[in-house]
Design an enzyme around this catalytic site. Structure first.
Site, PDB file in Angstrom:
ATOM      1  CG  ASP A   6      -1.790  -1.237   1.185  1.00  0.00           C
ATOM      2  OD1 ASP A   6      -2.178  -1.662   0.111  1.00  0.00           O
ATOM      3  OD2 ASP A   6      -2.390  -1.574   2.098  1.00  0.00           O
TER       4      ASP A   6
ATOM      5  CE  LYS B 253       2.345  -2.395  -4.553  1.00  0.00           C
ATOM      6  NZ  LYS B 253       2.089  -2.019  -2.844  1.00  0.00           N
TER       7      LYS B 253
ATOM      8  N   GLY C  13      -4.650  -4.210  -3.804  1.00  0.00           N
ATOM      9  CA  GLY C  13      -5.514  -3.250  -4.125  1.00  0.00           C
ATOM     10  C   GLY C  13      -4.827  -1.971  -4.601  1.00  0.00           C
ATOM     11  CG  HIS C  14      -1.932  -2.195  -7.054  1.00  0.00           C
ATOM     12  ND1 HIS C  14      -0.981  -2.960  -7.813  1.00  0.00           N
ATOM     13  CD2 HIS C  14      -1.695  -2.624  -5.854  1.00  0.00           C
ATOM     14  CE1 HIS C  14      -0.300  -3.709  -7.109  1.00  0.00           C
ATOM     15  NE2 HIS C  14      -0.525  -3.437  -5.872  1.00  0.00           N
TER      16      HIS C  14
ATOM     17  CD  GLN D 195       0.542  -9.040  -2.430  1.00  0.00           C
ATOM     18  OE1 GLN D 195       1.411  -9.582  -3.228  1.00  0.00           O
ATOM     19  NE2 GLN D 195      -0.647  -8.681  -2.548  1.00  0.00           N
TER      20      GLN D 195
HETATM   21  P1  GDP Z   1      -0.721   0.228  -3.623  1.00  0.00           P
HETATM   22  O1  GDP Z   1      -1.288  -1.040  -2.919  1.00  0.00           O
HETATM   23  O2  GDP Z   1       0.883   0.361  -3.288  1.00  0.00           O
HETATM   24  O3  GDP Z   1      -0.954   0.619  -4.993  1.00  0.00           O
HETATM   25  O4  GDP Z   1      -1.403   1.590  -2.636  1.00  0.00           O
HETATM   26  P2  GDP Z   1      -2.803   1.787  -2.304  1.00  0.00           P
HETATM   27  O5  GDP Z   1      -3.632   2.160  -3.491  1.00  0.00           O
HETATM   28  O6  GDP Z   1      -3.328   0.455  -1.721  1.00  0.00           O
HETATM   29  O7  GDP Z   1      -2.930   2.732  -1.228  1.00  0.00           O
HETATM   30  C1  GDP Z   1      -2.272   4.091  -1.362  1.00  0.00           C
HETATM   31  C2  GDP Z   1      -3.521   5.068  -1.087  1.00  0.00           C
HETATM   32  O8  GDP Z   1      -2.763   6.346  -1.007  1.00  0.00           O
HETATM   33  C3  GDP Z   1      -4.586   5.175  -2.203  1.00  0.00           C
HETATM   34  O9  GDP Z   1      -5.568   5.493  -1.562  1.00  0.00           O
HETATM   35  C4  GDP Z   1      -3.928   6.539  -3.075  1.00  0.00           C
HETATM   36  O10 GDP Z   1      -4.856   7.279  -3.784  1.00  0.00           O
HETATM   37  C5  GDP Z   1      -3.273   7.380  -1.972  1.00  0.00           C
HETATM   38  N1  GDP Z   1      -2.158   8.092  -2.416  1.00  0.00           N
HETATM   39  C6  GDP Z   1      -1.310   7.882  -3.285  1.00  0.00           C
HETATM   40  N2  GDP Z   1      -0.215   8.722  -3.304  1.00  0.00           N
HETATM   41  C7  GDP Z   1      -0.711   9.529  -2.469  1.00  0.00           C
HETATM   42  C8  GDP Z   1      -0.018  10.964  -2.058  1.00  0.00           C
HETATM   43  O11 GDP Z   1       0.889  11.381  -2.295  1.00  0.00           O
HETATM   44  N3  GDP Z   1      -0.934  11.750  -1.073  1.00  0.00           N
HETATM   45  C9  GDP Z   1      -1.987  11.215  -0.398  1.00  0.00           C
HETATM   46  N4  GDP Z   1      -2.567  11.793   0.447  1.00  0.00           N
HETATM   47  N5  GDP Z   1      -2.543   9.832  -0.809  1.00  0.00           N
HETATM   48  C10 GDP Z   1      -2.130   9.281  -1.660  1.00  0.00           C
HETATM   49  P1  IMO Z   2      -1.043  -4.022  -2.179  1.00  0.00           P
HETATM   50  O1  IMO Z   2      -0.437  -4.814  -3.557  1.00  0.00           O
HETATM   51  C1  IMO Z   2      -0.983  -4.527   2.080  1.00  0.00           C
HETATM   52  C2  IMO Z   2      -1.122  -8.611   3.876  1.00  0.00           C
HETATM   53  C3  IMO Z   2      -2.471  -9.234   4.708  1.00  0.00           C
HETATM   54  C4  IMO Z   2      -1.900 -10.022   5.595  1.00  0.00           C
HETATM   55  C5  IMO Z   2      -0.763 -10.772   4.627  1.00  0.00           C
HETATM   56  C6  IMO Z   2      -1.096 -12.227   4.191  1.00  0.00           C
HETATM   57  O2  IMO Z   2      -2.262  -3.483  -2.211  1.00  0.00           O
HETATM   58  O3  IMO Z   2       0.251  -3.318  -1.549  1.00  0.00           O
HETATM   59  P2  IMO Z   2      -2.840 -12.863   2.044  1.00  0.00           P
HETATM   60  O4  IMO Z   2      -3.963 -12.592   1.732  1.00  0.00           O
HETATM   61  O5  IMO Z   2      -1.894 -12.184   1.118  1.00  0.00           O
HETATM   62  O6  IMO Z   2      -2.439 -14.228   2.571  1.00  0.00           O
HETATM   63  O7  IMO Z   2      -2.327 -11.947   3.522  1.00  0.00           O
HETATM   64  O8  IMO Z   2      -0.304  -9.934   3.793  1.00  0.00           O
HETATM   65  N1  IMO Z   2      -1.454  -8.144   2.457  1.00  0.00           N
HETATM   66  C7  IMO Z   2      -1.216  -6.722   2.081  1.00  0.00           C
HETATM   67  N2  IMO Z   2      -0.992  -5.691   2.795  1.00  0.00           N
HETATM   68  N3  IMO Z   2      -1.223  -4.604   0.847  1.00  0.00           N
HETATM   69  C8  IMO Z   2      -1.197  -5.475  -0.126  1.00  0.00           C
HETATM   70  O9  IMO Z   2      -1.232  -5.611  -1.398  1.00  0.00           O
HETATM   71  C9  IMO Z   2      -1.560  -6.838   0.714  1.00  0.00           C
HETATM   72  N4  IMO Z   2      -1.660  -8.052   0.197  1.00  0.00           N
HETATM   73  C10 IMO Z   2      -1.586  -8.874   1.366  1.00  0.00           C
HETATM   74  O10 IMO Z   2      -2.993  -7.847   5.115  1.00  0.00           O
HETATM   75  O11 IMO Z   2      -1.097  -9.194   6.423  1.00  0.00           O
HETATM   76 MG    MG Z   3      -2.823  -1.608  -1.916  1.00  0.00          MG
END
Ligand code: GDP
Ligand code: IMO
Ligand code: MG
Length: 424
Positions: free
Chosen positions: A12, A15, A39-40, A222
């Protein structure tokens, strides 16, 4: 240029946003590991897209997007994502490919994930999506692959074999009634028909693209510390989230990778259980979670939050061969009086400068912090490095010094425009 994008913390990091931005400059984008535990998020204008399986470059017309062999696919989730894109007017036909070697998440994987988690004394906090059990079957050599869904005879045999063993385990160990062959068979053969035009040899496609000097972006899911080997085992996911996973999960050789870019949040978050040395106190944690809107994009669970851990990210730089780092969510630190960076751990009276591999040590270490001055909230978003508050620049410079790596982008908001490129 073939570039791998890697999360340097516990996922999270942002990416999705970076893959979306860099996708403009490449021809192919490939997801290579994980599944719909990911979840991207990509924000375009007032629209927010959350991709679980679909590569985050899909919004760019004409770019070819692949789900590589290393990904585990829940077909229902993929079907919903494809339909969502169609509803949004995004045409994927001819430019979306699924590896025929990618493994399929079956209903028994999802249920087993949840039942095992419920039975466990020390819970992992999995997403409950069946990721671990599906990868376990892959390694156990009883998994079902996308190609099998196109071959009714092979699929029926494999499914029968699986159910014979699994239904017994479900009944005897978990007191679960087990699964009906016909219902699963019908549902999954139907997915095969739905995806037939997308399923192909993506390994060949990507290698031919590399030979033709096309640019490929490898989208990691991840983060480094959720890696099955190098993460905080057993509180990890079941795939290789580090850069080596890009080659295994796509069939592209390491000699064809030109660069690895790491993505790090300006602080740290983690969803699920497991050690987290720099985790904030309860009250400050709640405050920062709200400030950063730190709730899981997949499960909606509150993310645990803490200070930036330089030990962790330094190790991520080493394992992945990261030469450039992107710092995300700098805006979330606006308005804090002081900001801490963890520079070492203290354990049994000793100072540790490396991330410990012993689980007990990692669970008990106390972080040693360096403090940096904070900076005020701003009404206008900075658009270039010079517009960042001087203290924000001090913070970035300190990270750069500690991690011995170039910081080439800084993100100050979720949309594409809220991105500062440092080398231009
Ligand atoms: P990923 O799994 O690495 O793709 O990241 P996620 O999408 O799960 O979580 C990143 C969250 O931060 C999302 O809700 C993005 O919209 C938000 N986000 C990304 N870059 C920024 C930033 O620079 N500032 C803020 N406030 N939010 C951001
Ligand atoms: P992105 O790509 C954050 C965490 C789960 C749990 C552990 C194992 O959005 O960064 P699983 O269901 O994979 O067997 O769970 O890994 N986890 C993540 N945490 N971002 C993710 O993906 C994750 N995918 C799995 O919360 O701790
Ligand atoms: Mg994510």
């Amino acid at each position: 240029m073939n570039i791998v994008i890697i999360g340097t913390q516990w996922g999270d990091e942002g990416k999705g946003k970076i893959v979306d931005i860099l996708s403009q400059k490449v021809d192919y984008i490939v997801r290579y590991q994980g599944g719909n535990n990911a979840g991207h998020t990509v924000v375009v204008g007032d629209k927010e897209y959350i991709f679980h399986l679909m590569p985050s470059g899909i919004l760019h017309k004409h770019k070819v997007c692949c789900i590589g062999n290393g990904v585990v696919i829940d077909p229902l989730v993929l079907q919903n994502e494809i339909e969502g894109l169609k509803r949004a007017g995004i045409n994927i036909s001819g430019r979306f490919k699924i590896s025929s070697l990618a493994h399929v998440i079956m209903p028994y994987h999802r249920i087993l994930d949840q039942l095992r988690e419920a039975k466990r004394e020390h819970k992992i906090g999995t997403t409950g999506r069946g990721i671990g059990p599906c990868y376990a079957d892959k390694i156990n050599r009883c998994g079902i692959r996308m190609a099998d869904l196109l071959n009714p005879k092979v699929f029926a045999e494999k499914l029968k074999d699986n159910l014979k063993e699994k239904n017994e385990i479900f009944k005897k160990v978990y007191r679960h009634p087990g699964f009906d062959f016909k219902a699963i068979y019908r549902e999954y053969i139907n997915y095969g028909n739905l995806f037939a035009s997308y399923i192909s040899n993506t390994m060949l496609l990507l290698n031919e693209a590399a030979c033709d000097k096309k640019d490929i972006l490898f989208e990691g899911a991840q983060g480094t510390f959720l890696d099955i080997d190098f993460g905080t085992y057993p509180f990890v996911t079941s795939s290789s989230t580090t850069s080596g996973g890009a080659c295994i999960g796509s069939g592209v050789s390491p000699v064809k990778i030109d660069k690895v870019i790491g993505v790090a949040k300006a602080y740290t978050t983690r969803v699920g259980e497991g050690p987290f040395p720099t985790e904030f106190s309860l009250e400050f944690g709640k405050f920062m979670r709200k400030k950063g809107n730190e709730f899981g994009s997949t499960t909606g669970r509150p993310r645990r939050c803490g200070w930036f851990d330089a030990l962790m990210v330094r190790e991520a730089v080493m394992i992945n061969g990261i030469s450039e780092l992107v710092i995300m969510k700098m805006d979330v630190l606006n308005g804090l009086r002081k900001i801490k960076i963890c520079t070492a751990y203290r354990y049994k009276g000793k100072l540790l400068h490396e991330f410990p591999q012993d689980f007990e040590a990692l669970s008990k270490v106390k972080p040693v912090y360096e403090e940096a001055p904070g900076w005020p909230e701003t009404s206008n978003k900075p658009r270039c490095y010079k517009e960042l508050h001087p203290n924000a620049r001090v913070y970035l410079n300190r990270l750069r010094e500690m991690l011995k790596v170039k910081v080439n982008m800084v993100s100050v908001g979720s949309s594409r425009e809220d991105t500062i490129f440092l080398d231009c």
